[in-house]
Design a protein around this motif. Sequence first.
Motif, PDB file in Angstrom:
ATOM      1  N   GLN A  14      45.486  37.720  47.866  1.00 40.43           N
ATOM      2  CA  GLN A  14      46.713  38.158  46.927  1.00 40.43           C
ATOM      3  C   GLN A  14      46.380  37.251  45.841  1.00 40.43           C
ATOM      4  N   ALA A  15      45.421  36.496  45.619  1.00 39.38           N
ATOM      5  CA  ALA A  15      45.163  35.531  44.666  1.00 39.38           C
ATOM      6  C   ALA A  15      44.074  36.117  43.641  1.00 39.38           C
ATOM      7  N   GLU A  16      44.500  36.357  42.343  1.00 36.38           N
ATOM      8  CA  GLU A  16      43.495  36.795  41.566  1.00 36.38           C
ATOM      9  C   GLU A  16      42.593  35.367  40.959  1.00 36.38           C
ATOM     10  N   VAL A  17      41.504  35.393  40.952  1.00 37.07           N
ATOM     11  CA  VAL A  17      40.847  34.181  40.556  1.00 37.07           C
ATOM     12  C   VAL A  17      39.930  34.554  39.261  1.00 37.07           C
ATOM     13  N   VAL A  18      40.028  33.928  38.075  1.00 37.25           N
ATOM     14  CA  VAL A  18      39.408  34.112  36.719  1.00 37.25           C
ATOM     15  C   VAL A  18      39.191  32.634  36.145  1.00 37.25           C
ATOM     16  N   LEU A  73      50.086  29.621  39.094  1.00 36.01           N
ATOM     17  CA  LEU A  73      48.566  29.433  38.606  1.00 36.01           C
ATOM     18  C   LEU A  73      48.268  27.974  39.243  1.00 36.01           C
ATOM     19  N   SER A  74      47.132  28.037  39.825  1.00 45.13           N
ATOM     20  CA  SER A  74      46.475  26.952  40.103  1.00 45.13           C
ATOM     21  C   SER A  74      45.038  26.828  39.894  1.00 45.13           C
ATOM     22  N   ALA A  75      44.556  25.631  39.938  1.00 45.26           N
ATOM     23  CA  ALA A  75      43.061  25.451  39.513  1.00 45.26           C
ATOM     24  C   ALA A  75      42.214  25.568  40.906  1.00 45.26           C
ATOM     25  N   THR A  76      41.165  26.157  41.010  1.00 45.66           N
ATOM     26  CA  THR A  76      40.223  25.981  42.171  1.00 45.66           C
ATOM     27  C   THR A  76      39.500  24.839  42.181  1.00 45.66           C
ATOM     28  N   GLN A  77      39.511  23.896  41.129  1.00 47.77           N
ATOM     29  CA  GLN A  77      38.822  22.784  41.250  1.00 47.77           C
ATOM     30  C   GLN A  77      39.466  21.695  40.123  1.00 47.77           C
ATOM     31  N   HIS A  81      37.953  29.917  37.333  1.00 50.62           N
ATOM     32  CA  HIS A  81      38.386  28.632  38.054  1.00 50.62           C
ATOM     33  C   HIS A  81      39.941  28.278  38.088  1.00 50.62           C
ATOM     34  N   LEU A  82      40.609  29.580  37.639  1.00 55.33           N
ATOM     35  CA  LEU A  82      41.971  29.506  37.587  1.00 55.33           C
ATOM     36  C   LEU A  82      42.389  30.803  38.729  1.00 55.33           C
ATOM     37  N   ALA A  83      43.563  30.261  39.559  1.00 59.49           N
ATOM     38  CA  ALA A  83      43.819  31.237  40.482  1.00 59.49           C
ATOM     39  C   ALA A  83      45.460  31.804  40.522  1.00 59.49           C
ATOM     40  N   LEU A  84      45.724  32.953  40.514  1.00 58.82           N
ATOM     41  CA  LEU A  84      46.937  33.251  40.144  1.00 58.82           C
ATOM     42  C   LEU A  84      47.509  33.993  41.481  1.00 58.82           C
ATOM     43  N   SER A  85      48.426  33.374  42.168  1.00 55.15           N
ATOM     44  CA  SER A  85      48.969  33.943  43.354  1.00 55.15           C
ATOM     45  C   SER A  85      50.506  34.795  42.848  1.00 55.15           C
ATOM     46  N   THR A  86      50.362  36.170  43.054  1.00 51.22           N
ATOM     47  CA  THR A  86      51.481  36.907  42.261  1.00 51.22           C
ATOM     48  C   THR A  86      52.630  36.805  43.314  1.00 51.22           C
ATOM     49  N   ALA A  87      53.766  37.058  42.577  1.00 47.78           N
ATOM     50  CA  ALA A  87      54.988  36.970  43.408  1.00 47.78           C
ATOM     51  C   ALA A  87      56.082  38.084  42.881  1.00 47.78           C
ATOM     52  N   GLY A  88      55.390  39.470  42.699  1.00 47.73           N
ATOM     53  CA  GLY A  88      56.180  40.688  42.371  1.00 47.73           C
ATOM     54  C   GLY A  88      55.893  40.775  40.692  1.00 47.73           C
ATOM     55  N   SER A  89      55.926  41.995  40.543  1.00 52.24           N
ATOM     56  CA  SER A  89      55.906  42.692  39.181  1.00 52.24           C
ATOM     57  C   SER A  89      57.021  42.704  38.295  1.00 52.24           C
ATOM     58  N   VAL A  90      56.749  42.572  36.993  1.00 47.85           N
ATOM     59  CA  VAL A  90      57.861  42.543  35.963  1.00 47.85           C
ATOM     60  C   VAL A  90      57.673  43.542  35.059  1.00 47.85           C
ATOM     61  N   ALA A 103      45.503  34.979  58.530  1.00 50.81           N
ATOM     62  CA  ALA A 103      46.386  34.638  57.548  1.00 50.81           C
ATOM     63  C   ALA A 103      46.002  33.946  56.198  1.00 50.81           C
ATOM     64  N   LEU A 104      45.040  33.006  56.337  1.00 50.30           N
ATOM     65  CA  LEU A 104      44.315  32.532  55.160  1.00 50.30           C
ATOM     66  C   LEU A 104      43.730  33.560  54.238  1.00 50.30           C
ATOM     67  N   SER A 105      43.113  34.836  55.043  1.00 45.10           N
ATOM     68  CA  SER A 105      42.297  35.601  54.264  1.00 45.10           C
ATOM     69  C   SER A 105      43.369  36.719  53.517  1.00 45.10           C
TER      70      SER A 105
END
Length: 205
Positions: free
Chosen positions: A18-22, A60-64, A24-33, A11-13
């Motif tokens: 689903q998160a794109e990390v660029v 959008l999240s920060a990985t640290q 040190h910023l991670a984007l967990s997507t929730a659908g296209s627009v 589940a964690l994997s």
Amino acid sequence: MKKLLLALTIALSATAAQAEVVNHLALSTAGSVTFTTEAAGYTQGHDVITGATGGVFGQLSATQDTALTVTFLGKEAWNVNFYIANGSEVAGTSTSVVNVGDSFTFNVAAGLIDFGFGGSSTSAAASNLTNYIGKIAYIENDGSYKDANGNPFAFLIGFNDSGSPDGDYDDYVVGVSAVPVPAALPLLASALGMFGVARRRKTLA
């Protein structure tokens, strides 16, 4: 127990995938627009990011722990819009002017970044919510849009206020980039401080 741990790992994997990390910023997507037109006289397309026709909703999240820089890229709306972080208006406010290319930097803790957009056509309740899905879109950066150091922005974020009949998410657009705050920095500062105190005591003795 082993089966439970295996299921949790899978589940964690899946969540991580689903998160794109660029940078040190991670984007967990929730659908296209897809950018749309909603009234006669409005053409489909993005007035700030050349060639953009769509994006994704997400969080959008920060990985640290990170120094987050927000750069104003432009806007299509006549409304007074602005970026909100940590409860304050930044990257343009309701009382001050922001110019294209102006950048604002502030520290964010690891985890979900609390930010949002506000303005003359949005409600206060909509401010400061990074999961404000339906009003902001993350737009693909082909590398053309860069920060002050010449590096492509990690993410381009477009805001769609309720005052415009088109759905192009160009009513306020920013680029974001991040520089990690070294975890050892506070410890180093503390150690140097203690070293100074010890040296001072030795001198006085």
